[in-house]
Structures are given as structure tokens and as C-alpha cells.
Design an enzyme around this catalytic site. Structure first.
Site: not given
Length: 268
Positions: A51, A62
Site C-alpha cells: 500500500e 491517521d
């Protein structure tokens, strides 16, 4: 170029009697060429799927580790074209390579244009954490036109109806985010992950990858006992953050961690 598919990578791992190891790093971190070297190190040391994060200025999902890496990449001037160059370099290894991104950068770049450029670079598809299938018609159409994987997220809070709708729209694999909150490494795995995977399996025969802050081989083995894939991001980023200005040392530490995680998914 024709991209290897994530589904094939998961099936190969299953044939080997193990889960797949999925590794994440943002493009442009610590810089574009260093990021390519780091991602290739993940491949060389045992990752089955890669990824590549598209750095974004408002990474609401995040945790602080990935935020720090993305900010460093942005301050270094990384652009979407650098992400695509990174995809091309990593996909050339033969390992399926997907981009994980918030939706706004894709919308600004142009949905059809991005799908075409991603396919041209050899990318396998896109993971879209803040885009749901019921609001993702433009992406679904573009992905279908270019035969790209569509990886949407399911969570412990997803209703049964929502799980079924989401997995029906996926191609490649399903991303189960088994921790409520932002990303990041954790000292222990979540007890929400197993039940979420079991519920998701009732709706699809696609492989299910789990991301929940895995940071070592023992945790990887635990997750691999019930999931088709173990997704690791923050732990890899942390290794590089811990070796600022010394890419060689960072790559060595990255190799050691990846090998530990790869051994873990084999035990699981």
C-alpha cells in the site's frame, strides 16, 4: 502495463497455508527515492501486497506517526505525480501495489484521469478510507473501466446491511479496520477484530485484510489466525522515523521488522 492483482496475492498466500502480509508506507517519505527504496525493501523482506499512501494535508484518520511522515513528504514537495512514479517503481517488482488515499486529492486530480494514470503505472487499485460505495459512483465507474481494485473499509460499527453493501462494491479484498479511532501501533490487538472478520465473511468470499496497529510478529500471528491478510503501516513508518538521515540503517531495521512480521503470518 498489466498489474498483478491483490486477489491473486491473497490466494497464493492461502495456498501456502498462511495469511498475506500487507505493508504500507507513504510516498515521498523520507523522500521520493528513499521511499521507493523502503517500499522495495518491504517487498524483498516478505510483503505480499504493498500500500502506498498519498500524503495529504488533513489526514483525519491517521495517528501521529503516519501524520509525521506525510507532513515530511509534503514539506519535501511530493506531488501526485511522485506517488504515481513510486507506484510504477514498486509494481515493477511484480508485487500488487495499491494506493491508499483520502478522496479529495483524487477529486482534484480528476477521477478518470487518476484511474487511467494509476492503471498505466501498473497500480492494482485504490483503498479509499473516507469514501463509501454509496457516495463513490464516479470512482466505481472509473475503476471498473480500468479494471482496478476497489477496496472499501468496514468497521466494528458497521451494521449488517452496511457490511453487505460495502463488500458487494469491493474488488480485490476488503479492508477491516478493527480499531475505533485513528491509526497507530498498539501493545495488544483488539478484541473487536475477530468478530468483525466473522461478520464480514458472511457477506463475501473476498479476502479480508485487517488493520489494527500490528507492530510485531506475535501480533501478526494472532491476527493471521482469523484474517486473510495482516496490514501493517505505522510500525514501518516508525522504523524510518527512528533513523532520520540514515536511510541505510533505516532499511536494515525495516528488513528485520518485515521478516519478523512475515514469520508471524506464517505461524498464524
Amino acid at each position: 502495463m498489466s498489474a498483478p492483482t491483490t486477489r491473486t496475492a491473497f490466494e497464493k498466500a492461502r495456498a501456502d497455508g498462511r495469511a498475506a502480509l500487507v505493508g504500507y508506507l507513504p510516498a515521498g517519505f523520507p523522500d521520493v527515492d528513499g521511499g521507493i527504496a523502503a517500499l522495495r525493501q518491504l517487498v524483498d523482506s516478505g510483503c505480499d501486497v504493498i500500500e502506498i499512501g498519498l500524503p495529504y494535508s488533513d489526514p483525519v484518520m491517521d495517528g501521529p506517526t503516519i501524520q509525521a511522515a506525510a507532513q515530511q513528504a509534503l514539506e519535501g514537495g511530493v506531488r501526485t505525480r511522485d506517488v504515481l512514479r513510486t507506484v510504477e517503481a514498486v509494481a515493477a517488482t511484480g508485487v500488487p501495489t495499491v494506493v491508499m488515499t483520502y478522496w479529495n486529492p483524487i477529486e482534484r486530480y480528476g477521477v478518470e484521469r487518476f484511474a487511467a494514470d494509476l492503471a498505466s503505472a501498473g497500480g492494482a487499485g485504490l483503498i479509499t478510507p473516507d469514501l463509501t460505495p454509496d457516495s463513490g459512483g464516479d470512482w466505481i465507474a472509473a475503476a471498473d473501466a480500468h479494471d482496478l481494485d476497489k477496496v472499501f473499509l468496514v468497521a466494528p460499527s458497521s451494521t449488517d446491511a452496511r457490511l453487505a453493501m460495502t463488500t458487494a462494491a469491493c474488488r480485490g479484498f476488503v479492508y477491516a479496520t478493527a480499531v475505533m479511532g485513528v491509526t497507530g501501533t498498539r501493545t495488544e490487538t483488539s478484541d473487536l477484530a475477530g468478530p468483525l472478520v466473522a461478520r464480514t465473511r458472511e457477506t463475501t468470499d473476498l479476502p479480508i485484510g485487517v488493520g489494527l496497529g500490528v507492530s510485531n510478529g506475535a501480533q501478526a500471528a494472532e491476527v493471521a489466525s482469523y484474517a486473510d491478510g495482516v496490514i501493517v503501516g505505522s510500525a514501518f513508518v516508525r522504523v524510518l522515523l527512528d533513523h532520520p538521515g540514515d536511510l541505510s540503517a533505516g532499511l536494515g531495521a525495516l528488513a528485520a521488522l518485515t521478516e519478523d512480521l512475515a514469520a508471524g503470518v506464517r505461524r498464524g
